[in-house]
Design a protein around this motif. Structure first.
Motif, PDB file in Angstrom:
ATOM      1  N   ALA A  41       0.153  18.512   0.366  1.00 20.99           N
ATOM      2  CA  ALA A  41       1.524  18.520   0.912  1.00 20.99           C
ATOM      3  C   ALA A  41       1.895  17.144   1.477  1.00 20.99           C
ATOM      4  CB  ALA A  41       1.641  19.568   2.007  1.00 20.99           C
ATOM      5  N   ARG A  42       0.900  16.437   2.021  1.00 17.79           N
ATOM      6  CA  ARG A  42       1.192  15.156   2.672  1.00 17.79           C
ATOM      7  C   ARG A  42       0.277  14.053   2.175  1.00 17.79           C
ATOM      8  NH1 ARG A  42       3.892  14.016   7.061  1.00 17.79           N
ATOM      9  NH2 ARG A  42       5.446  15.523   7.578  1.00 17.79           N
ATOM     10  N   ARG A  94     -10.352  18.114   9.586  1.00 20.35           N
ATOM     11  CA  ARG A  94      -9.736  19.289  10.210  1.00 20.35           C
ATOM     12  C   ARG A  94      -8.379  19.621   9.593  1.00 20.35           C
ATOM     13  NH1 ARG A  94     -10.688  22.284  14.591  1.00 20.35           N
ATOM     14  NH2 ARG A  94      -8.879  22.989  15.789  1.00 20.35           N
ATOM     15  N   PHE A  95      -7.595  18.575   9.314  1.00 21.15           N
ATOM     16  CA  PHE A  95      -6.207  18.841   8.902  1.00 21.15           C
ATOM     17  C   PHE A  95      -5.933  18.555   7.425  1.00 21.15           C
ATOM     18  CE2 PHE A  95      -5.952  18.036  13.501  1.00 21.15           C
ATOM     19  CZ  PHE A  95      -5.480  19.285  13.885  1.00 21.15           C
ATOM     20  N   LEU A 146       0.853  -1.206   0.000  1.00 25.74           N
ATOM     21  CA  LEU A 146       0.000   0.000   0.000  1.00 25.74           C
ATOM     22  C   LEU A 146       0.883   1.249   0.000  1.00 25.74           C
ATOM     23  CD1 LEU A 146      -1.309  -2.249   2.237  1.00 25.74           C
ATOM     24  CD2 LEU A 146      -3.235  -0.716   1.870  1.00 25.74           C
ATOM     25  N   PRO A 147       1.170   1.776  -1.200  1.00 27.24           N
ATOM     26  CA  PRO A 147       1.969   2.995  -1.249  1.00 27.24           C
ATOM     27  C   PRO A 147       1.129   4.233  -0.912  1.00 27.24           C
ATOM     28  CG  PRO A 147       2.007   1.788  -3.353  1.00 27.24           C
ATOM     29  CD  PRO A 147       0.878   1.266  -2.544  1.00 27.24           C
ATOM     30  N   GLY A 148       1.872   5.281  -0.496  1.00 26.53           N
ATOM     31  CA  GLY A 148       1.243   6.598  -0.349  1.00 26.53           C
ATOM     32  C   GLY A 148       1.281   7.286  -1.705  1.00 26.53           C
TER      33      GLY A 148
END
Ligand SMILES: NC(=O)c1ccc[n+]([C@@H]2O[C@H](COP(=O)([O-])OP(=O)(O)OC[C@H]3O[C@@H](n4cnc5c(N)ncnc54)[C@H](OP(=O)(O)O)[C@@H]3O)[C@@H](O)[C@H]2O)c1
Length: 254
Positions: A197-198, A248-249, A178-180
């Motif tokens: 960004a993430r 939220r983030f 499972l890659p990001g």
């Protein structure tokens, strides 16, 4: 599982993660059959890795059956099945055409299921082998504007988890990687850039290393980068908290 002398079929071997995996497996002495649709790219990677290549369009309903038959014709056996080919689509789901959604389901989910179904008899008869599914963190947590993509990857992971029970004692192992976010042509091919960004993009070589570790150590599931295991576990253990944090983030309006 030994890599040298094994025969590996890698879908999506013409580019990105599949090509990086092919280069590393070739160095380990694995005999390769690479597949894709882009002839020149496929031939380039095949020449570099000493691989056989097969053109296959997995968006066609008959694509997986033709590929499975051709691969068995070429090598007579498959020890390692790397089900990596995949496509993305990003945007609000109501803007997606029925054809685009069907394509994603066909390439990312139905084709790997069909290739597994067709090649399993050979692999279980051999009594030894390994299947790796390239899923995505998107399938473990869900991602805004990638609902259909995430659903295909969640289906793939669940298929792999269930298949592992079926194959217990058969000598054929099953791993899910499972890659990001990976720095490949994936985003250009889907027609929209990665705009968050993430997680930060990682090189395809890093995914290839993880994929090969999954095979040699027969790991059920590996996230890459490994810290992505944490959001996936949080999503499983406390989905409400995960959704609150994501809203939220991660998905805060600009
Ligand atoms: N890049 C990321 O951030 C990321 C993150 C998580 C998971 N993944 C997964 O990783 C896998 C590999 O993607 P990548 O990042 O290496 O992207 P990529 O460079 O675009 O490679 C995709 C591969 O899939 C093949 N493919 C696409 N559609 C196909 C079709 N209809 N028939 C046959 N082959 C087809 C492509 O072959 P041709 O180009 O020859 O058509 C290519 O070799 C995918 O399953 C993707 O979902 C990627």
């Amino acid at each position: 599982m030994r890599l040298d002398g094994a025969v590996a079929l890698i879908t999506g071997g013409s580019s990105g993660i599949g090509a990086a995996t092919a280069r590393k497996l070739a160095r380990a002495g694995t005999r390769l059959i690479l597949t894709g649709r882009e002839l020149v790219q496929l031939q380039d990677v095949a020449a570099e890795t000493g691989a056989a290549w097969l053109l296959a369009d997995l968006s066609e309903p008959e694509g997986p059956a033709k590929l499975a038959a051709a691969a068995l014709d070429v090598a007579g056996r498959i020890d390692l099945l790397v089900l990596n080919a995949g496509i993305g689509w990003a945007g609000p789901t109501q803007d997606m055409s029925a054809a685009a959604a069907a394509d994603l389901v066909q390439v990312n989910l139905l084709a790997p299921i069909e290739l597994t179904r067709l090649l399993l008899p050979t692999m279980t008869k051999q009594g030894n082998g390994h299947i790796v599914f390239v899923s995505s963190i998107a399938g473990a947590t869900g991602v805004r504007h990638e609902a259909v993509y995430a659903a295909t990857k969640a289906g793939l992971s669940c298929f792999a988890d269930s298949l592992r029970y079926d194959l217990a004692g058969s000598g054929v192992g099953v791993s899910v990687v499972l890659p990001g976010v990976v720095n490949t042509a994936f985003f250009a091919n889907r027609g929209s850039k990665y705009d968050r960004a993430r997680p930060a993009p990682i090189p395809p070589d890093r995914v290839a290393d993880t994929l090969i570790r999954a095979i040699t150590t027969r790991r059920d599931e590996l996230f890459v980068p490994s810290w992505l295991r944490l959001p996936a576990r949080l999503h499983g253990a406390s989905p409400r908290l995960f959704r609150w944090l994501a809203a939220r983030f991660a998905y805060r309006s600009k």
